[in-house]
Scaffold this motif. Sequence first.
Motif, short mmCIF file in Angstrom:
data_model
loop_
_atom_site.label_atom_id
_atom_site.label_comp_id
_atom_site.label_asym_id
_atom_site.label_seq_id
_atom_site.Cartn_x
_atom_site.Cartn_y
_atom_site.Cartn_z
N ASP A 58 -9.34 13.14 70.68
CA ASP A 58 -8.31 13.73 71.55
C ASP A 58 -6.89 13.62 70.98
OD1 ASP A 58 -7.97 11.08 71.80
OD2 ASP A 58 -8.25 10.97 73.98
N ARG A 59 -6.77 13.06 69.76
CA ARG A 59 -5.44 12.93 69.16
C ARG A 59 -5.20 13.91 68.01
NH1 ARG A 59 -3.56 7.34 68.91
NH2 ARG A 59 -3.47 6.59 71.05
N VAL A 60 -6.29 14.60 67.59
CA VAL A 60 -6.13 15.54 66.47
C VAL A 60 -6.60 16.93 66.88
CG1 VAL A 60 -6.34 13.81 64.64
CG2 VAL A 60 -8.40 14.92 65.52
N SER A 61 -6.28 17.92 66.09
CA SER A 61 -6.71 19.28 66.40
C SER A 61 -8.23 19.37 66.29
CB SER A 61 -6.07 20.26 65.42
OG SER A 61 -6.63 20.06 64.13
N GLU A 62 -8.78 20.41 66.86
CA GLU A 62 -10.23 20.60 66.81
C GLU A 62 -10.70 20.70 65.35
OE1 GLU A 62 -13.16 23.89 68.65
OE2 GLU A 62 -11.36 23.44 69.83
N GLN A 63 -9.90 21.43 64.55
CA GLN A 63 -10.25 21.61 63.14
C GLN A 63 -10.22 20.27 62.38
OE1 GLN A 63 -11.36 24.53 61.63
NE2 GLN A 63 -11.84 23.05 60.01
N ALA A 64 -9.18 19.50 62.65
CA ALA A 64 -9.06 18.20 61.96
C ALA A 64 -10.25 17.30 62.31
CB ALA A 64 -7.75 17.53 62.33
N TRP A 65 -10.65 17.32 63.60
CA TRP A 65 -11.80 16.51 64.03
C TRP A 65 -13.07 16.96 63.30
CZ3 TRP A 65 -13.15 12.08 66.00
CH2 TRP A 65 -14.45 11.90 66.48
N LYS A 66 -13.24 18.29 63.21
CA LYS A 66 -14.41 18.84 62.50
C LYS A 66 -14.40 18.41 61.04
CE LYS A 66 -15.78 23.17 64.69
NZ LYS A 66 -15.33 24.56 64.72
N ASN A 67 -13.22 18.49 60.44
CA ASN A 67 -13.10 18.08 59.03
C ASN A 67 -13.51 16.61 58.85
OD1 ASN A 67 -12.02 20.59 58.58
ND2 ASN A 67 -9.89 19.88 58.44
N ALA A 68 -13.03 15.79 59.75
CA ALA A 68 -13.33 14.36 59.64
C ALA A 68 -14.82 14.11 59.85
CB ALA A 68 -12.49 13.57 60.64
N GLU A 69 -15.39 14.78 60.82
CA GLU A 69 -16.83 14.61 61.09
C GLU A 69 -17.68 15.03 59.88
OE1 GLU A 69 -17.66 16.70 64.82
OE2 GLU A 69 -18.58 14.81 65.46
N GLU A 95 -3.61 -0.11 59.90
CA GLU A 95 -4.49 1.06 60.00
C GLU A 95 -3.65 2.32 60.10
OE1 GLU A 95 -7.13 0.88 63.40
OE2 GLU A 95 -5.61 1.80 64.67
N LEU A 96 -4.32 3.41 59.76
CA LEU A 96 -3.67 4.71 59.78
C LEU A 96 -4.26 5.48 60.96
CD1 LEU A 96 -1.68 6.34 58.06
CD2 LEU A 96 -3.64 7.16 56.73
N GLN A 97 -3.43 5.76 61.97
CA GLN A 97 -3.93 6.49 63.14
C GLN A 97 -3.72 7.97 62.88
OE1 GLN A 97 -1.56 4.40 66.03
NE2 GLN A 97 -3.07 2.74 66.21
N ALA A 98 -4.84 8.66 62.64
CA ALA A 98 -4.75 10.02 62.11
C ALA A 98 -4.12 11.00 63.10
CB ALA A 98 -6.14 10.51 61.73
N THR A 99 -3.28 11.86 62.51
CA THR A 99 -2.76 13.01 63.26
C THR A 99 -3.29 14.31 62.65
OG1 THR A 99 -0.79 12.94 61.86
CG2 THR A 99 -0.64 11.83 64.00
N ASP A 100 -3.75 14.21 61.41
CA ASP A 100 -4.36 15.39 60.77
C ASP A 100 -5.35 14.90 59.71
OD1 ASP A 100 -4.92 18.00 60.29
OD2 ASP A 100 -3.07 18.45 59.18
N PHE A 101 -6.31 15.75 59.39
CA PHE A 101 -7.37 15.34 58.46
C PHE A 101 -7.86 16.58 57.72
CE2 PHE A 101 -11.33 13.89 56.81
CZ PHE A 101 -11.33 12.50 56.85
N THR A 102 -7.91 16.55 56.40
CA THR A 102 -8.51 17.68 55.67
C THR A 102 -9.61 17.16 54.75
OG1 THR A 102 -7.06 17.62 53.74
CG2 THR A 102 -6.27 18.89 55.63
#
Length: 437
Positions: A58-69, A95-102
Motif C-alpha cells: 500500500d506504499r508503492v504503485s501497483e507497477q512497483a509492487w508487481k516489479n518487486a514481486e 532499512e530502506l522503506q521502498a517508494t519505488d521499485f524496478t
Amino acid sequence: MSNEQACFTPIEEVLSSNCVGKEVSVRGWVYRARTSGAMLFLVIRDSTDIIQATVKKDRVSEQAWKNAEACTRIESAVTVKGVVAKDDRATGGFELQATDFTAIHAADVFPIAKDNSEEWLLDIRHLSIRSRELTAVMKVKATVLAACREFFEKKGYWETTPPIIASGACEGGSTTFNFDYFGKKAILSQSAQLYLEALIFSLEKVYAITPSFRAEKSRTLRHLAEYWHVEGEEAHMNFEQLIAFEEEMISFICQKTAKERPKELELLGRNPEEMLAIAPPFPRMAYAKAIEILKQKGMPVEFGDDLGADEEKILTAEYKKPILLTHFPAKIKAFYMKRDPTDENLVLGADILAPEGYGEIIGSSQREEDNELLISRLRADGSDPAAFAWYLDLRKYGSVPHSGFGMGIERLVRWICKLDHIRDAIPFPRVINRVYP
Ligand code: NSS
C-alpha cells in the motif's frame, strides 16, 4: 561518472552516512528475500554492502509492487528508491522503506543454496564468486596488489613486463607446462627472475607482477597451477639489504590492508589489529636451527631435507609475525643462489614463512654473479649450461652483486584473509583437477 550512475547511492554510504529520513536510490542484486502478506523484505547487495529493503503493497504503485514481486528470486537485478530508516533488527542497522521499485532482470532459480558441496561451488565458481566472503577476499587482494606497487614505487623500482612464454625453466624442469611454440619447445613462465636479472643492468631496480605457472601434480592447500607472482630484483643489493627490503614490504602491505580494508578483514575473521602489528624486524632462524627444532618436536627430518607444509606449520604455528628462514644447504636450492662466504655448503637464501602455520610466502636470495661458478653449478645439477647461454652472458658484461625475491600473492592473501585453502585467494583457481570454469 554518467548522470544515470550518479543517481544511485552505494549501499555502504546509505549505511554509514546520515541518510536517515532521506530518500535514496540503490541498485544491486537481491541477496535474500522473504514475503509476509502485503510486505516484501528484500536484502539488496551491491559491490559495497547489503541493506534490507521493505516493500509495502500500500506504499508503492501497483507497477512497483508487481516489479518487486517478480524479483523475489535471489540474484534478481533491481533498483529500489526508498526512505532510509534506522532499524536495529535489520542487517547493518538500517532499512530502506521502498517508494519505488524496478526490475532490471528477474533471475532464474539460483543454483546455490545452503550446504552445497565445495566441489559443486567450484563447478559453478562463475556464480559462487558473488559470495560476500569471496568479494571481501578480492577487495583485499586488490589492496595488496596496490600496496605492492606503491611500495616498489616508493623505493624507486621500475615496473617491467617480462615474458610469460619462456624458453627455459628457472625453478627446475619438473613443474613446467611445456608446449609447442611454432615448432620449438617453450614453457609457461615459472618465474620472471632470470629476465628481471637481465633488466637490472639498465634499470637497476625492477619488479614485475605476472602470472606464474607450476604443473603441481599434488593437491595441497597452498599450491595453484597458475598464481600471481610479485618479483623484485635490485643491482648492488646484498643479502642483508634484501631481507630488510622484504620485511619492510610485507609490513607495509599488511598495515595498508588493515587500514583500508578493516571491514573485509573482519568479515573474514581476521582482526585488523593483527595486521597493523606486523612490523620489522621478523624473527630469524637458520635452516640448521629449524632442523634442530623440528627434531626436538619429534619430526623425522635430517639436515639436507627440503621442508614441506607440515614442517613449516610446526615452525610458524606459535608466531604472530612472519619468520625468516635462511642459510639453506645449497643442494636443496636453485643453482643461481650465492654461496655463504663463511660456509660453501650453504646459500645466501631466505624464505619468508607466514605465521600461524600458513607457511612460505617468499623465496629469495642474493644471486651468484660469477660466470664460472654458475656454469659449474649448472653442470653439478645435471643441467646443460648451453641452455642458459643468454643468462650466463649477463655475468660477462659488467656483472655486479645483486639480489631478488618472488612472493606468491595468493599465499600472502591466504594468510592475511585466514583462508583454509589457497584456491579462495584467486577468482578462478587452476589446480590439478580443475580448469573449468
Ligand atoms: O619457487 S619460488 O620459491 N622462487 C622463485 O620462483 C624465484 N625464482 C623467485 C624470485 O626470486 N624472483 O617461488 C616464489 C614464491 C613462493 O615463495 C610462493 O609464495 C609462490 O612463489 N609459489 C606459489 N604460489 C602458489 N602456488 C604455487 N604452486 C606456488 N609455487 C610458488
